[in-house]
Design a protein around this motif. Structure first.
Motif, PDB file in Angstrom:
ATOM      1  N   ARG A  65       1.040  -1.136   0.491  1.00 16.28           N
ATOM      2  CA  ARG A  65       0.278  -0.363  -0.174  1.00 16.28           C
ATOM      3  C   ARG A  65       0.850   1.166  -0.291  1.00 16.28           C
ATOM      4  N   ASP A  66       0.629   2.371  -1.220  1.00 14.93           N
ATOM      5  CA  ASP A  66       1.574   3.357  -0.824  1.00 14.93           C
ATOM      6  C   ASP A  66       0.675   4.530   0.126  1.00 14.93           C
ATOM      7  N   PRO A  67       1.213   5.208   0.996  1.00 20.63           N
ATOM      8  CA  PRO A  67       0.661   6.200   1.936  1.00 20.63           C
ATOM      9  C   PRO A  67       0.116   7.341   1.037  1.00 20.63           C
ATOM     10  N   ARG A  68       1.281   7.934   0.166  1.00 20.60           N
ATOM     11  CA  ARG A  68       0.251   9.053  -0.674  1.00 20.60           C
ATOM     12  C   ARG A  68      -0.565   8.411  -1.346  1.00 20.60           C
ATOM     13  N   ALA A  69      -1.116   7.524  -1.898  1.00 20.60           N
ATOM     14  CA  ALA A  69      -2.480   6.866  -2.707  1.00 20.60           C
ATOM     15  C   ALA A  69      -3.543   7.809  -1.684  1.00 20.60           C
ATOM     16  N   MET A  70      -4.669   7.634  -2.457  1.00 20.56           N
ATOM     17  CA  MET A  70      -6.148   7.961  -2.628  1.00 20.56           C
ATOM     18  C   MET A  70      -6.690   6.611  -2.968  1.00 20.56           C
ATOM     19  N   LEU A  71      -7.417   6.243  -2.211  1.00 25.64           N
ATOM     20  CA  LEU A  71      -7.747   4.316  -1.917  1.00 25.64           C
ATOM     21  C   LEU A  71      -9.320   4.844  -2.233  1.00 25.64           C
ATOM     22  N   HIS A  72      -9.392   5.226  -3.396  1.00 28.64           N
ATOM     23  CA  HIS A  72     -10.727   5.506  -4.526  1.00 28.64           C
ATOM     24  C   HIS A  72     -11.104   4.014  -4.712  1.00 28.64           C
ATOM     25  N   GLY A  73     -12.017   3.114  -4.782  1.00 29.39           N
ATOM     26  CA  GLY A  73     -12.807   2.313  -5.449  1.00 29.39           C
ATOM     27  C   GLY A  73     -12.476   0.990  -4.533  1.00 29.39           C
ATOM     28  N   GLU A  75     -11.140  -1.651  -1.688  1.00 31.63           N
ATOM     29  CA  GLU A  75     -12.307  -2.210  -0.651  1.00 31.63           C
ATOM     30  C   GLU A  75     -12.254  -1.858   0.746  1.00 31.63           C
ATOM     31  N   ALA A  76     -10.622  -1.519   0.767  1.00 35.09           N
ATOM     32  CA  ALA A  76      -9.510  -0.969   2.297  1.00 35.09           C
ATOM     33  C   ALA A  76      -9.916   0.135   2.481  1.00 35.09           C
TER      34      ALA A  76
END
Length: 131
Positions: A65-73, A75-76
């Protein structure tokens, strides 16, 4: 950028209770990396015309997981939200949802009024004297 920018980012982002990101491609540094400086539980809201902030494909390929990434879409996703539209519309919608719409409109009105007030300046020159 001035040193103060980096000092503030280092001190403020880890302590942020929420992060609002507006009108950006999230591709230009150092701004693109700011998302990853807040805590993992900090809610993040993106107000933008398009979805940005996707994870680096290599990081995703490795199952990380990239903490800079937005997690749109994803399930987590438990903290990222996206408003698709222009920034002004997004700010007004957020203010409406929080019950702050009247305060926001009053603040905008007051600011606009202050911008139209004559600014103090030097006194006009004395008229020429007649000999």
């Amino acid at each position: 950028l001035p040193a103060r920018f980096f000092e503030a980012a280092e001190a403020d982002l880890p302590a942020a209770e929420a992060l609002i990101v507006m009108g950006t491609s999230l591709k230009v540094q150092p701004f693109a990396s700011l998302l990853g400086r807040c805590r993992l539980a900090t809610p993040r809201l993106l107000l933008n015309r398009e979805l940005v902030g996707e994870a680096d494909p290599m990081v995703r390929l490795l199952g990380l997981r990239d903490p800079r990434a937005m997690l749109h879409g994803d399930e987590a996703n438990h903290r990222d939200a996206f408003f698709e539209g222009d920034c002004d519309a997004g700010v007004f919608e957020l203010a409406r949802l929080l019950g702050w719409e009247e305060e926001l409109r009053a603040s905008i009105h007051d600011h606009a009024q202050a911008q139209h007030q004559p600014q103090p300046g030097p006194p006009p020159p004395d008229p020429p004297s007649n000999p």
